[in-house]
Motif scaffolding. Structure first.
Motif, PDB file in Angstrom:
ATOM      1  N   ARG A   1      39.066  37.920 -23.367  1.00 61.47           N
ATOM      2  CA  ARG A   1      39.505  38.575 -22.385  1.00 61.47           C
ATOM      3  C   ARG A   1      40.569  38.072 -21.654  1.00 61.47           C
ATOM      4  NH1 ARG A   1      35.608  42.683 -21.750  1.00 61.47           N
ATOM      5  NH2 ARG A   1      34.054  42.336 -23.276  1.00 61.47           N
TER       6      ARG A   1
ATOM      7  N   LEU B   1      42.669  41.586 -27.750  1.00 58.56           N
ATOM      8  CA  LEU B   1      42.222  42.540 -26.773  1.00 58.56           C
ATOM      9  C   LEU B   1      42.894  42.592 -25.593  1.00 58.56           C
ATOM     10  CD1 LEU B   1      39.872  44.145 -25.957  1.00 58.56           C
ATOM     11  CD2 LEU B   1      38.541  42.124 -25.462  1.00 58.56           C
TER      12      LEU B   1
ATOM     13  N   THR C   1      44.573  45.999 -24.265  1.00 56.06           N
ATOM     14  CA  THR C   1      44.254  46.699 -22.940  1.00 56.06           C
ATOM     15  C   THR C   1      45.720  46.707 -22.184  1.00 56.06           C
ATOM     16  OG1 THR C   1      42.266  45.276 -23.087  1.00 56.06           O
ATOM     17  CG2 THR C   1      43.045  45.983 -20.834  1.00 56.06           C
TER      18      THR C   1
ATOM     19  N   ARG D   1      40.340  49.150 -28.847  1.00 55.97           N
ATOM     20  CA  ARG D   1      40.130  48.257 -27.714  1.00 55.97           C
ATOM     21  C   ARG D   1      38.470  48.196 -27.403  1.00 55.97           C
ATOM     22  NH1 ARG D   1      38.628  49.488 -23.177  1.00 55.97           N
ATOM     23  NH2 ARG D   1      39.364  51.372 -23.161  1.00 55.97           N
ATOM     24  N   THR D   2      38.135  49.705 -27.486  1.00 44.77           N
ATOM     25  CA  THR D   2      36.684  49.681 -27.295  1.00 44.77           C
ATOM     26  C   THR D   2      35.576  49.030 -28.561  1.00 44.77           C
ATOM     27  OG1 THR D   2      36.952  52.025 -28.009  1.00 44.77           O
ATOM     28  CG2 THR D   2      36.190  51.647 -25.697  1.00 44.77           C
TER      29      THR D   2
ATOM     30  N   GLU E   1      36.128  45.328 -27.801  1.00 39.62           N
ATOM     31  CA  GLU E   1      35.163  45.102 -26.634  1.00 39.62           C
ATOM     32  C   GLU E   1      33.590  44.824 -26.748  1.00 39.62           C
ATOM     33  OE1 GLU E   1      35.958  45.270 -22.926  1.00 39.62           O
ATOM     34  OE2 GLU E   1      37.782  46.593 -22.798  1.00 39.62           O
TER      35      GLU E   1
END
Lengths: 310, 515
Positions: A223, A230, A234, A259-260, A263
């Protein structure tokens, strides 16, 4: 009053961001590879060069390839936007066609870089390409640093960042794809990390060891690292949501979906899903880029003049 | 054809590159072939590039009060696979013996009981620390990192010059030298199989984690530095960065209840292994020098209690005392029941009856070293010293025989080094670095080759204005991995790149978009 932005300018800005990022990433990948080739006593030059071609999406041809040829084609070829020189040239011309939208400092940075390349290219013939690649990387950093500090956070800015982010995901995915699809031609994990400029960041998170699942996990799912898929997705999504109005945005949807997925991915499952995931990432980025083109800069066909009486 | 090696006159020593004038040793053939056609001006240019790159990266050392770029000569020092195998076995053997000696000295003291080493050597050592007595380090490791200095004598044989098992430094220069050479002089590596050196940080981290006190599932390792003003700060920072661990200074740590914590923005976090890059004396003002402000009060008690591991262990100085050096071959036989692989340089012990007179008599033909000196300080080279210096040395040795050893002068081997516009022989040594993780003593392939830059000078320490060379170990062949044939087919097709406008004005654009 500059509250709107011409489609043509938006397109030029997007591709300026993309091409500078491409030159930067290509320089980093070439540097990591070159270094590995010199440092690895059991290297096979032809195989390594072929995997470079594969990463950068260029056809290597049937004959054996060596590093000099790689540099000629992937660094010094001014006619191809897949090479550093071509990408920087295209970035410069795009920025020039959007001169009133980019800051003077950004334009001068690209222009000066373009003019400085020739000297470095000649020096590279003599003493090796390191100085050339170093120049490209530091100027790309300067360019984005200037963008960061001289552009208002308006739509022009968002298009530059969108271009950069899409290219970033694409590059990270390419690096991993070659590694995952074909170990024989692949760079080793440490090379992969330094090609993404992630070696020090990775070491801070995991300690200095690069093993398979963790490097892939870092480059896809971390992240906090700006070049992870990712993180770049984002950022791209944020730009698109600020740019777009309709809720069902065809440019945003493929990216948001992935992206989800990233995630909420289980790390243990990552390894087996990797090939499919990489393919889907690539597809999503392409689909999104195409949708951006369609929506923000719809193209008229080029005007063709017919000679009378021809 | 004139070239930079034209006037290369062999010195009175073993030359690394040339067997005889004009006759190159096999391992060096490709390098010589690559260097010979290069103009002196071109070499200068590259040397300047190197210096600039080092300055930019902060790879510098303090010399005479100023920051100078780390001096790296362009001609590598090459060891073939056989030579290296021999060296690494010898170095590893030496480390194992010293490890056994330390365990003995801070434990049962068998070697002293058995008369292998005299008691006074231990009890008279300034580095013998009571606090270290009875501490059982995890995995039995006290020497996590060693630097063993080797020289090559007139006959071409490697000999040990001294052992460094306290806080050996220089490994960052091994890593940086290779990095600089591959970037400034890539063509030199063409067709050569040089073993990489970038595996060191991972090995070191593994050894440090293995040394953590038991009961810690995920040990936290830190590097403890005296701070940015220390000469080796660059190295401390580099190792911390490459291992991905915190670089801490003494005041970042706090000891409570015999445990060590570090102060962070998220509160105090426990620390389990401290790779400390400062000497025992400065480590803990409660135990050692009370005026030290760079240590951490209480860290020694935490180590004695077994809650934190110090690497290297406190008290290792009893094993790299130069007087103990003279006993190491005996220690190898005594502890390992092996014959020493790497011999010592022939030495005298002035503190033994009968030897003092011998040393004083022929002091003009010997090298006299203080047992405690570091960085080449206080060494007197008899054959090169004037009468006044000899007299002063004679008096000093007579007054404190335990404070000195004397050795037969070894003409260190020479290697071609760029001096001005051409190559000249300069004396070199070699410091291989060994990492002990408790199961195995791993030796980093190569090590740090230091060069004495003044003609004829035998002292190579950088604090005395020495330079360095990239050290190549040539590989024999692929260690593992199946042989890959070139006809395994093409790599996978990754999708072609997306193309955008290339910025050329419309109208010319047709067909201008090249792949």
């Amino acid at each position: 009053m500059n509250d709107v932005i011409l489609s043509r300018i938006a397109e030029a800005l997007t591709w300026t961001g993309r091409y500078v990022e491409r030159a930067d990433a290509t320089a980093r990948i070439l540097d990591a590879y070159l270094h590995r080739m010199l440092e690895d006593p059991w290297r096979d030059e032809d195989l390594a060069c072929r995997s470079l071609y594969a990463i950068l999406g260029v056809d290597a041809g049937p004959d054996p390839v060596d590093m000099q040829q790689v540099l000629d084609q992937l660094a010094f070829d001014a006619r191809s936007t897949c090479s550093i020189e071509g990408a920087l040239g295209a970035a410069r011309l795009n920025a020039r066609s959007a001169r009133e939208a980019v800051s003077s400092a950004m334009w001068e940075c690209l222009n000066a870089t373009w003019h400085a390349l020739a000297d470095q290219r000649r020096a590279a013939r003599r003493t090796g390409p390191y100085g050339y690649l170093e120049l490209v990387r530091s100027r790309a950093a300067l360019f984005f640093g200037l963008a960061d500090s001289t552009m208002s956070r308006d739509d022009s800015w968002r298009f530059v960042v969108l271009g950069r982010s899409l290219e970033r995901v694409d590059m990270t995915v390419r690096l991993l794809s070659v590694r995952v699809l074909d170990a024989a031609h692949a760079p080793d994990w440490p090379t992969l990390l330094s090609a993404s400029g992630a070696d020090e960041a990775y070491a801070r998170v995991y300690g200095g060891f690069g093993d398979t699942p963790r490097v892939a996990e870092f480059l896809l799912l971390d992240r906090d690292f700006p070049r992870s898929a990712l993180h770049a997705l984002t950022t791209a999504e944020e730009c698109l949501s600020a740019l777009g109005r309709p809720r069902q945005d065809p440019a945003r949807r493929p990216i948001g979906r992935l992206r989800t997925r990233l995630e909420y991915l289980d790390s243990p499952a990552l390894e087996e899903q990797l090939p499919i995931l990489l393919r889907d990432l690539q597809t999503a980025c392409m689909a999104s880029a195409e949708a951006v083109t369609e929506r923000f800069f719809p193209h008229q066909g080029p005007v063709v003049w017919a000679q009378e009486g021809a | 054809m004139a070239d930079i090696f034209d006037a290369y006159a062999l010195a009175d020593a073993w030359d690394e590159m040339f067997e005889r004038p004009g006759e190159v040793r096999t391992a060096y053939e490709p390098v010589l072939a690559a260097l010979q056609p290069i103009e002196p001006g071109e070499l200068r240019f590259r040397a300047d590039q190197m210096a600039r790159a080092f300055t930019d990266r902060g790879v510098t050392y303090a010399f005479a009060g100023e920051e100078r770029p780390w001096p790296l000569d362009l001609v590598p020092r090459i060891l073939d696979a056989l030579e290296w195998d021999f060296i690494q076995r010898g170095v590893s053997q030496r480390v194992r013996a010293l490890e056994a000696y330390l365990a003995d000295a801070y434990g049962p003291c068998r070697a002293f009981e058995d008369g292998v080493v005299p008691w006074r050597l231990l009890l008279g050592s300034a580095h013998f620390h009571r606090a270290a007595h009875g501490v059982e380090p995890p995995g039995g490791v006290r020497i996590h990192v060693a630097g063993i200095d080797l020289v090559r004598d007139e006959a071409g044989d490697f000999r040990v010059l001294e052992d460094n098992v306290r806080v050996p430094s220089g490994v960052s220069y091994v890593i940086e030298n290779r990095r600089a050479m591959t970037r400034v002089f890539p063509s030199l590596f063409d067709g050569q199989h040089v073993v990489p050196v970038d595996g060191y940080p991972a090995r070191l981290l593994a050894a440090l984690r293995a040394a953590a006190p038991e009961r810690t599932a995920d040990p936290r390792v830190v590097v403890l530095t005296p701070g940015p003003s220390n000469a080796a700060y660059f190295e401390h920072a580099l190792l911390a960065r490459l291992m991905g661990v915190q670089l801490v200074e003494g005041h970042d740590l706090v000891c409570r209840g015999n445990r060590v914590w570090m102060r962070t923005t998220r509160g105090e976090v426990p620390v389990h292994v401290v790779y400390r890059r400062l000497d025992d004396d400065f480590l803990d003002p409660l135990h050692f020098r009370p005026d030290s402000v760079i240590g951490c009060p209480g860290i020694m008690s935490a180590a004695v209690a077994g809650n934190v591991t110090l690497a290297n262990a406190v008290g290792n100085g009893v094993a790299d005392d130069k007087l103990l050096y003279t006993y190491v071959p005996d220690l190898i036989r005594y502890y390992l029941s092996e014959e020493p692989i790497l011999p010592n340089v022939e030495s005298f012990r002035p503190d033994e009856p009968g030897q003092l007179e011998a040393v004083l008599d022929q002091i003009d033909r010997l090298v006299v070293k203080p047992v405690d000196g570091a960085g080449g300080q206080g060494i007197v080279i008899g054959p090169k010293a004037d009468a006044k210096t000899l007299e002063r040395t004679r008096r000093a040795v007579a007054a404190d025989p335990r404070g000195f050893i004397a050795q037969r002068p070894v003409a260190l081997s020479t290697s071609p080094t760029l001096a001005g516009e051409r190559m000249a022989p300069r004396h070199i040594d070699l410091r291989p670095f060994a990492v002990n993780d408790g199961n195995d003593v791993w030796v980093l392939p190569g090590g740090l080759t230091r060069v004495a830059l003044q003609e004829g000078n035998l002292i190579v320490n950088s604090s005395q204005g020495g330079g360095s060379k990239d050290t190549w170990v040539l590989a024999e062949g692929p260690a593992e991995g199946p042989a890959r044939s070139a006809d395994e087919g093409a790599p996978p097709a990754v999708a072609p790149r997306q193309l955008g406008p290339d910025g050329t004005p419309a109208g010319v654009q047709e067909g201008a978009q090249q792949q």
